[in-house]
Every structure is written in structure tokens, then in C-alpha cells.
Design a protein around this motif. Structure first.
Motif, PDB file in Angstrom:
ATOM      1  N   ILE A 286       3.968 -23.485  29.489  1.00  0.00           N
ATOM      2  CA  ILE A 286       5.157 -22.657  29.063  1.00  0.00           C
ATOM      3  C   ILE A 286       6.191 -22.473  30.198  1.00  0.00           C
ATOM      4  CG2 ILE A 286       5.879 -20.483  27.956  1.00  0.00           C
ATOM      5  CD1 ILE A 286       2.639 -20.161  27.070  1.00  0.00           C
ATOM      6  N   ARG A 287       7.376 -23.193  29.799  1.00  0.00           N
ATOM      7  CA  ARG A 287       8.219 -22.870  30.971  1.00  0.00           C
ATOM      8  C   ARG A 287       7.869 -23.122  32.525  1.00  0.00           C
ATOM      9  NH1 ARG A 287      12.820 -20.709  28.574  1.00  0.00           N
ATOM     10  NH2 ARG A 287      12.630 -20.343  26.262  1.00  0.00           N
ATOM     11  N   GLY A 288       7.076 -23.990  32.662  1.00  0.00           N
ATOM     12  CA  GLY A 288       6.678 -24.397  34.053  1.00  0.00           C
ATOM     13  C   GLY A 288       5.578 -23.353  34.605  1.00  0.00           C
ATOM     14  N   ALA A 289       4.755 -22.689  33.723  1.00  0.00           N
ATOM     15  CA  ALA A 289       3.666 -22.073  34.237  1.00  0.00           C
ATOM     16  C   ALA A 289       2.503 -22.393  33.348  1.00  0.00           C
ATOM     17  CB  ALA A 289       3.670 -20.486  34.368  1.00  0.00           C
TER      18      ALA A 289
ATOM     19  N   LEU B   9       6.320 -12.777  24.205  1.00  0.00           N
ATOM     20  CA  LEU B   9       7.961 -13.002  24.676  1.00  0.00           C
ATOM     21  C   LEU B   9       7.826 -13.100  26.188  1.00  0.00           C
ATOM     22  CD1 LEU B   9       9.547 -10.588  21.947  1.00  0.00           C
ATOM     23  CD2 LEU B   9       9.148 -13.214  21.902  1.00  0.00           C
ATOM     24  N   ASP B  10       7.394 -12.111  26.838  1.00  0.00           N
ATOM     25  CA  ASP B  10       7.310 -11.979  28.367  1.00  0.00           C
ATOM     26  C   ASP B  10       6.929 -13.277  29.072  1.00  0.00           C
ATOM     27  OD1 ASP B  10       8.464  -9.526  28.735  1.00  0.00           O
ATOM     28  OD2 ASP B  10       6.503  -8.493  28.871  1.00  0.00           O
ATOM     29  N   LEU B  11       5.869 -13.935  28.494  1.00  0.00           N
ATOM     30  CA  LEU B  11       5.428 -15.212  28.897  1.00  0.00           C
ATOM     31  C   LEU B  11       6.497 -16.295  28.812  1.00  0.00           C
ATOM     32  CD1 LEU B  11       1.585 -14.929  27.809  1.00  0.00           C
ATOM     33  CD2 LEU B  11       2.629 -14.992  30.075  1.00  0.00           C
ATOM     34  N   GLY B  12       7.403 -15.994  27.841  1.00  0.00           N
ATOM     35  CA  GLY B  12       8.577 -16.944  27.786  1.00  0.00           C
ATOM     36  C   GLY B  12       8.469 -17.969  26.296  1.00  0.00           C
TER      37      GLY B  12
ATOM     38  N   ILE C 138      -0.714 -21.390  31.376  1.00  0.00           N
ATOM     39  CA  ILE C 138      -1.058 -20.155  30.869  1.00  0.00           C
ATOM     40  C   ILE C 138      -2.252 -20.301  29.933  1.00  0.00           C
ATOM     41  CG2 ILE C 138      -0.358 -17.867  29.371  1.00  0.00           C
ATOM     42  CD1 ILE C 138       1.708 -18.028  31.539  1.00  0.00           C
TER      43      ILE C 138
END
Ligand SMILES: Nc1nc2c(ncn2[C@@H]2O[C@H](COP(=O)(O)OP(=O)(O)OP(=O)(O)O)[C@@H](O)[C@H]2O)c(=O)[nH]1
Ligand SMILES: [Mg+2]
Lengths: 84, 259
Positions: free
Chosen positions: A58-61, A32-35, A63
Motif C-alpha cells: 500500500i503506497r510503498g509499504a 485510512l491512516d495506512l493509506g 502491510i
């Protein structure tokens, strides 16, 4: 929209929408913290040569997730038209 | 409200983190997701006045430095980049213990203007620990290039804390950031973070735990946040609380036995 699968089962270059995070406890919190909340669009960027881990956008990063972890995220694959 | 440096507990705790504990020298922390430009902000503000070492007892790099603004010296601490403060890694533990126990006089949360949404998770978590938060929307030059417009007034209103936009690499916005930091440190601006409200069951459990926690940890540590972590089953925070409330040196050996 195709049927449900898990994040680890998608081919490189494909996109999917997160529908549910099955993990519990710390791993759930981490995801969840990773989006990775329901509704998030994820791109499978590339798989490492050994097949694991896989890099996701994931949302621009970017991972990297191992398959045991990615396997705990339910997604619906998106067609190619969503790739833009 | 003015200065709030009476607390000797806070100063003693800062010493545990190897950070100057002078009642005259405010401490400002830089938090943020990885790669949002924290170190660029840190370097731009502190120049050559900086030291690096390790966080006490950890193999995580600690960078601290100082700068002078309006004739007053500030200590600036560059926290490790994290997506969360829930202590799933040593970096997260370091960042959250510092914010929770050393209680910086302001915590600047540096966010990436080009992917603001993913950064707000950490902002909300920082706001749960401390009111004295400033959001620094960095990489605003990159955002402009990508035609992303940030409504910082609206963002500030929604979050309840000051928002400053910067392009740290070129220095844009940094003098305004320094002004806002001093406003928050000296109480001229008092951020009122809009906190996450949980379900009635959780809120009720928090309300039941809070008084006991406050009695144990005193008024300085955020009892609501500690209650949330205890409800989360966070064992590490219990250990940190024990160490910092007793103002003892962290005893690594003891921790290893407990883990
Ligand atoms: N265009 C642009 N680039 C920036 C800006 N701020 C930082 N950068 C660049 O972004 C990259 C990351 O910056 P850092 O300062 O190392 O980021 P950080 O948050 O300290 O990263 P971690 O410590 O790894 O979490 C570097 O290449 C910087 O030069 C900015 O405002 N605009
Ligand atoms: Mg850095």
C-alpha cells in the motif's frame, strides 16, 4: 475494469483500486491512516500459508491485513497491464 | 519571539516522560512512519550520548540523547515509528502524548523520500498538534537512485513548515537540519502549518468546543486539536488530559479500571 469486490477476495499478485472503505470507527481510521483512501492502487503481495493474513503493498509499504479487515475495503480489480 | 520556556507546566510534564526538564535545554522530538530513518538520524546526532529505557508505564522502548549545536545542549527524543497519532496502539499513544503534553521545542517529522505521499498523513497530524514542525525528507539518496526528484521549496510552501532533505546514513544534510532545528527552537523561523479545514459542520462544532477546552487545559495545549479528538470520540485522550493537566504520575491501575 472489472466489477467490484473486496480486498480479501483478490488473488496473490493482482492489483486493485480502492473505491470505498466500508469500515467504521477505529478500523476505518486505521485503514485510512495506512493509506487506503479511494483511488489508491493496492498490490496483493502474498497470502500467509494459513490463508490469513494477507500482505499488501500500500503506497510503498508492505502491510498485513486480516480478512475481516480487508473485507471492509471495496476495490475494483485491475487487469495485468496495470502490474508494471 | 525568542525563548518560550516560561511554562513550568511543560517542564513538569516533561519529567513525567523521563526527559530532562531544564529551562536551558531545548527538547527536540523525532517522529515519523516506521522505517524512515529516525533512529539513524538520532544515532548520527547523539553519537554515544544516549540512553534507552522504557516509556514510563509502557513496554515501548524510549531512546533519548543529547547533542551540542552552536555551544548549546539539546535533548533529542526518538519517538516510536507510527503511521498515525490517533492512538490505535501504544506506540501511537506514546508519540502523540509526548508531542501534545511534553510540547517539544521542535518536532522533526522524518519522512521517506521514496514514498513521500504516504508519509504526509502523519506530517499533517503532527502539524495539527504543534506549529513547531520541521519535515526531514530522508533517504534522499534512495530517491535519487530511483529518479525521484523532491521539490523541497514547493513542499515547504505547501505545508507551511521548513523542509530539509537528508541521507542520514551518510550524514548528508544533517548540519543543515541542526541549523533549522535551532532556528525553530529559538523562534528565528516560525512555521505556519497549513492546517486541514473540515466541513462547516465540523468547524462549527470545533469553534463551540474550543473556548471551554482552552479554559480547562490552558493556552499551551492545542485546544483545536483536543476538540477534534473529542469529536472523534477519543476516550483515551480524555484520560491522558486528566493525567497531564493534573501533572500527576500516570496511574496505570486507574486506567485499567476505566478501560
Ligand atoms: N540509503 C539510506 N538508508 C537509510 C537512510 N537512513 C536510514 N537508512 C536505513 O534505513 C533503515 C531503517 O532505518 P532506521 O533508522 O532504523 O529507521 P526508523 O525510522 O528508526 O525505524 P523504526 O524505529 O522501526 O520506525 C536502516 O537500514 C538504515 O540504515 C538514508 O538516508 N539512506
Ligand atoms: Mg527506530
Amino acid at each position: 475494469m472489472a466489477g467490484k469486490t473486496t480486498l480479501n477476495n483478490l488473488p496473490s499478485g493482482s492489483f486493485a483500486l480502492v473505491t470505498e472503505v466500508l469500515a467504521e470507527g477505529l478500523i476505518r481510521r486505521r485503514l485510512l491512516d495506512l493509506g487506503l483512501v479511494p483511488g489508491t492502487r493496492v498490490e496483493v503481495v502474498r497470502r500467509s500459508p494459513a490463508g490469513d493474513p494477507t500482505a499488501f503493498n500500500i503506497r510503498g509499504a508492505i502491510i498485513a491485513l486480516r480478512k475481516e479487515v480487508a473485507g471492509q475495503v471495496l476495490v475494483s480489480p485491475l487487469g495485468d497491464e496495470a502490474a508494471g | 519571539m525568542g525563548l518560550t520556556y516560561q511554562s513550568t507546566g511543560k517542564l513538569a510534564t516533561r519529567e513525567i516522560f523521563n526527559v530532562p526538564a531544564s529551562i536551558r535545554q531545548p527538547v527536540v522530538a523525532l517522529a515519523g512512519n516506521p522505517n524512515t530513518g529516525k533512529s539513524t538520524v538520532f544515532n548520527a546526532l547523539t553519537g554515544l550520548r544516549q540512553h534507552t529505557g522504557n516509556w514510563p508505564g509502557k513496554t515501548v522502548l524510549q531512546a533519548k540523547g543529547s547533542y551540542i549545536h552552536d555551544g548549546r545542549k539539546y535533548t533529542l527524543v526518538d519517538l516510536p515509528g507510527t503511521y498515525s497519532l490517533l492512538a490505535n496502539s501504544v506506540e501511537e499513544e506514546v508519540a502523540r502524548d509526548f508531542i501534545c503534553f511534553a510540547r517539544p521545542d521542535a518536532t522533526v517529522t522524518v519522512v521517506d523520500a521514496t514514498c513521500l505521499e504516504r508519509n504526509l498523513n502523519l506530517v499533517l497530524q503532527v502539524m495539527e498538534i504543534t506549529d513547531k514542525v520541521i519535515v526531514c525528507v530522508n533517504l534522499i539518496d534512495e530517491a535519487r537512485r530511483k529518479n525521484i526528484r523532491i521539490d523541497s521549496d514547493k513542499l515547504s510552501e505547501r505545508l507551511g513548515v521548513p523542509v530539509v532533505t537528508t541521507a542520514a546514513r551518510s550524514g548528508e544534510g544533517l548540519s543543515r537540519l541542526l541549523d533549522v532545528i535551532s532556528d525553530v527552537v529559538f523562534g528565528r523561523v516560525q512555521p505556519k502549518p497549513r492546517l486541514v479545514r473540515y466541513t462547516p459542520e465540523v468547524e462549527e462544532a470545533i469553534a463551540r468546543l474550543e473556548p471551554g477546552i482552552r479554559a480547562l487545559v490552558g493556552g499551551e495545549i492545542n485546544a483545536r486539536w483536543v476538540a477534534l479528538r473529542l469529536l472523534d470520540g477519543d476516550i483515551k485522550l480524555g484520560h491522558s488530559l486528566e493525567i497531564f493537566c493534573n501533572r500527576r504520575e500516570p496511574v496505570r491501575a486507574a486506567r485499567e479500571v476505566l478501560v
